[in-house]
Scaffold this active site. Structure first.
Site, PDB file in Angstrom:
ATOM      1  N   HIS A  63       0.795   6.567  -6.093  1.00  0.00           N
ATOM      2  CA  HIS A  63       1.401   5.965  -4.896  1.00  0.00           C
ATOM      3  C   HIS A  63       1.341   4.438  -4.918  1.00  0.00           C
ATOM      4  O   HIS A  63       0.388   3.829  -5.386  1.00  0.00           O
ATOM      5  CB  HIS A  63       0.813   6.545  -3.612  1.00  0.00           C
ATOM      6  CG  HIS A  63      -0.639   6.272  -3.342  1.00  0.00           C
ATOM      7  ND1 HIS A  63      -1.048   5.201  -2.604  1.00  0.00           N
ATOM      8  CD2 HIS A  63      -1.755   6.949  -3.675  1.00  0.00           C
ATOM      9  CE1 HIS A  63      -2.376   5.237  -2.490  1.00  0.00           C
ATOM     10  NE2 HIS A  63      -2.835   6.279  -3.138  1.00  0.00           N
ATOM     11  N   ASP A 164      -6.511   1.317  -5.044  1.00  0.00           N
ATOM     12  CA  ASP A 164      -5.995   2.602  -4.536  1.00  0.00           C
ATOM     13  C   ASP A 164      -4.581   2.343  -4.028  1.00  0.00           C
ATOM     14  O   ASP A 164      -4.416   1.817  -2.937  1.00  0.00           O
ATOM     15  CB  ASP A 164      -6.908   3.114  -3.428  1.00  0.00           C
ATOM     16  CG  ASP A 164      -6.391   4.387  -2.779  1.00  0.00           C
ATOM     17  OD1 ASP A 164      -5.438   4.982  -3.292  1.00  0.00           O
ATOM     18  OD2 ASP A 164      -6.940   4.771  -1.728  1.00  0.00           O
ATOM     19  N   GLU A 194       1.727   7.559   0.848  1.00  0.00           N
ATOM     20  CA  GLU A 194       0.648   8.512   0.549  1.00  0.00           C
ATOM     21  C   GLU A 194      -0.463   8.402   1.561  1.00  0.00           C
ATOM     22  O   GLU A 194      -1.025   9.397   2.010  1.00  0.00           O
ATOM     23  CB  GLU A 194       0.113   8.262  -0.872  1.00  0.00           C
ATOM     24  CG  GLU A 194      -0.831   9.356  -1.373  1.00  0.00           C
ATOM     25  CD  GLU A 194      -2.303   9.133  -1.030  1.00  0.00           C
ATOM     26  OE1 GLU A 194      -3.105  10.068  -1.241  1.00  0.00           O
ATOM     27  OE2 GLU A 194      -2.672   8.037  -0.541  1.00  0.00           O
ATOM     28  N   GLU A 195      -0.804   7.169   1.918  1.00  0.00           N
ATOM     29  CA  GLU A 195      -1.977   6.943   2.775  1.00  0.00           C
ATOM     30  C   GLU A 195      -1.788   7.455   4.201  1.00  0.00           C
ATOM     31  O   GLU A 195      -2.747   7.536   4.953  1.00  0.00           O
ATOM     32  CB  GLU A 195      -2.342   5.443   2.784  1.00  0.00           C
ATOM     33  CG  GLU A 195      -2.740   4.872   1.425  1.00  0.00           C
ATOM     34  CD  GLU A 195      -4.086   5.392   0.909  1.00  0.00           C
ATOM     35  OE1 GLU A 195      -4.716   6.232   1.579  1.00  0.00           O
ATOM     36  OE2 GLU A 195      -4.483   4.963  -0.186  1.00  0.00           O
ATOM     37  N   ASP A 217      -4.618   9.168  -9.290  1.00  0.00           N
ATOM     38  CA  ASP A 217      -5.092   8.457  -8.095  1.00  0.00           C
ATOM     39  C   ASP A 217      -6.586   8.176  -8.244  1.00  0.00           C
ATOM     40  O   ASP A 217      -7.216   8.664  -9.184  1.00  0.00           O
ATOM     41  CB  ASP A 217      -4.810   9.296  -6.834  1.00  0.00           C
ATOM     42  CG  ASP A 217      -4.675   8.452  -5.568  1.00  0.00           C
ATOM     43  OD1 ASP A 217      -5.186   7.314  -5.525  1.00  0.00           O
ATOM     44  OD2 ASP A 217      -4.067   8.948  -4.589  1.00  0.00           O
ATOM     45  N   HIS A 303     -10.843   2.240   0.028  1.00  0.00           N
ATOM     46  CA  HIS A 303     -10.377   1.892   1.375  1.00  0.00           C
ATOM     47  C   HIS A 303     -11.195   0.754   1.980  1.00  0.00           C
ATOM     48  O   HIS A 303     -11.430   0.716   3.179  1.00  0.00           O
ATOM     49  CB  HIS A 303     -10.334   3.122   2.303  1.00  0.00           C
ATOM     50  CG  HIS A 303      -9.180   4.025   1.974  1.00  0.00           C
ATOM     51  ND1 HIS A 303      -8.530   4.789   2.928  1.00  0.00           N
ATOM     52  CD2 HIS A 303      -8.543   4.273   0.816  1.00  0.00           C
ATOM     53  CE1 HIS A 303      -7.559   5.471   2.336  1.00  0.00           C
ATOM     54  NE2 HIS A 303      -7.551   5.179   1.053  1.00  0.00           N
TER      55      HIS A 303
HETATM   56 CO    CO Z   1      -6.244   5.971  -0.498  1.00  0.00          CO
HETATM   57 ZN    ZN Z   2      -4.880   6.815  -3.213  1.00  0.00          ZN
END
Ligand code: CO
Ligand code: ZN
Length: 332
Positions: A63, A164, A194-195, A217, A303
């Site tokens: 992503h 990420d 995606e998130e 990922d 994150h």
């Molecule tokens: Co993520």
């Molecule tokens: Zn991710």
């Protein structure tokens, strides 16, 4: 590879606003691809190779979007309240720098807490852009932004926002560039949103209609002080997903990945992630179902504005990916 990593983490592209990073990726992949399209949700779909008699159509997904913020309210003193684009830990937000897509910068402050020993909730945070009234505040409700933090090079490890999943995008780009012979039709999807719930991969998996699916990922590690148990460490090789919060990987895909890593003499780790999921979940569930799995990159501080990876894991992940894609696949 450091150069490409640095290039890919730089663009500001929170969920739903992937155009900045998509332009960078498109320029990287175009010379190596058979076809490149952008679909209605903004996914970048890149194909290479034709399905031979012993080949399959393999969808790989990483992503493009990163976690971000979106303005919900500007008060009379010019402070901006915000909502999340993707999952945010409030404790990672305090004092963080943000940049709106308009270019406006600010810092995140926190309301006085009744109990300062507890972490604040997101609605107790605000962004201070240096304004003193609603009228002179350059932020409008609906403006989106991302965390701003310089990329740092620690030698064998690097730290940045948005690893990420820009690191997954780097791996797909490198795999596309380096793969010469393959019996497969390879479809590299650089997915959106995606998130906020693997939305881009949902529609792209339907379009691609793959025989096999593989997400690339990040995953968390259990190798930092006083953290919850997790059998994945930085620097010990790519993680082969067995299960996460949204998917049980097809055991035949897991075996294929493990056997390929062993044959190629590559280090690998088995991953069971209690929370969270990846694009592989929705590839697996598209149409009548697709055998799917995930190659995970061990990452610390996921994150947060300062995620950390180990470059040896990136080299070994790329080697595993190339080994997986070079040869015919027989699922047992
Ligand atoms: Co993520
Ligand atoms: Zn991710």
């Amino acid at each position: 590879m450091k150069e490409l990593i640095q290039k890919l983490v730089a663009p500001s592209s929170p969920s739903g606003y992937e155009n900045n990073v998509r332009d960078v990726i498109k320029a990287e992949v175009a010379p190596y691809a058979d076809s490149v399209i952008v679909d209605a949700l903004g996914n970048l779909i890149v194909t290479k190779g034709k399905k031979s008699t012993n080949g399959k159509r393999i969808m790989l997904s990483a992503h493009m979007d990163e976690i971000g913020i979106i303005a919900t309210h500007v008060d009379k003193n010019g402070f901006v309240r915000f909502s999340n684009l993707g999952y945010l830990y409030p404790r990672n937000c305090v004092a963080a720098h943000v940049q709106f897509l308009s270019g406006v910068r600010g810092v995140i402050g926190v309301d006085a807490l009744d109990d300062p020993s507890k972490q604040p909730s997101l609605d107790q945070l605000y962004i201070d852009v240096g304004a003193s009234s609603r009228e002179d505040c350059p932020v409008r409700v609906g403006d989106a932004g991302v965390f701003e933090r310089p990329y740092i090079d620690l030698g064998k490890r690097v730290v940045s926002k948005a690893l990420d999943d820009r690191i997954g995008c780097v791996l797909l780009i490198e795999a596309l560039k380096q793969i010469k012979e393959t019996p497969h039709e390879l479809v590299f999807v650089f997915s959106t949103q995606e998130e906020v719930g693997t939305r881009g991969a949902t529609t792209s998996a339907f379009r691609v209609d793959p025989d096999l699916g593989l997400a690339v990922d990040v995953t968390r590690t259990g190798d930092v002080p006083n953290t919850s148990k997790m059998e994945v460490s930085l620097g010990k090789g790519p993680a082969i997903k067995v299960k996460d919060g949204g998917m049980i990987a097809d055991p035949r895909i897991v075996d294929w990945m493990v056997e390929t890593a062993q044959k190629a003499n590559l280090p690998y780790q088995m991953e069971i992630l209690e929370g969270g999921t990846t694009d592989a979940r929705v590839i697996q569930l598209t149409r009548a179902g697709v055998p799917s799995g995930c190659l995970s990159i061990p990452t610390r501080y996921i994150h947060s504005p300062a995620e950390m990876i180990d470059l040896s894991d990136i080299e070994n992940s790329l080697a595993l990916l190339l080994a997986l894609l070079r040869n015919p696949v027989e699922l047992k």
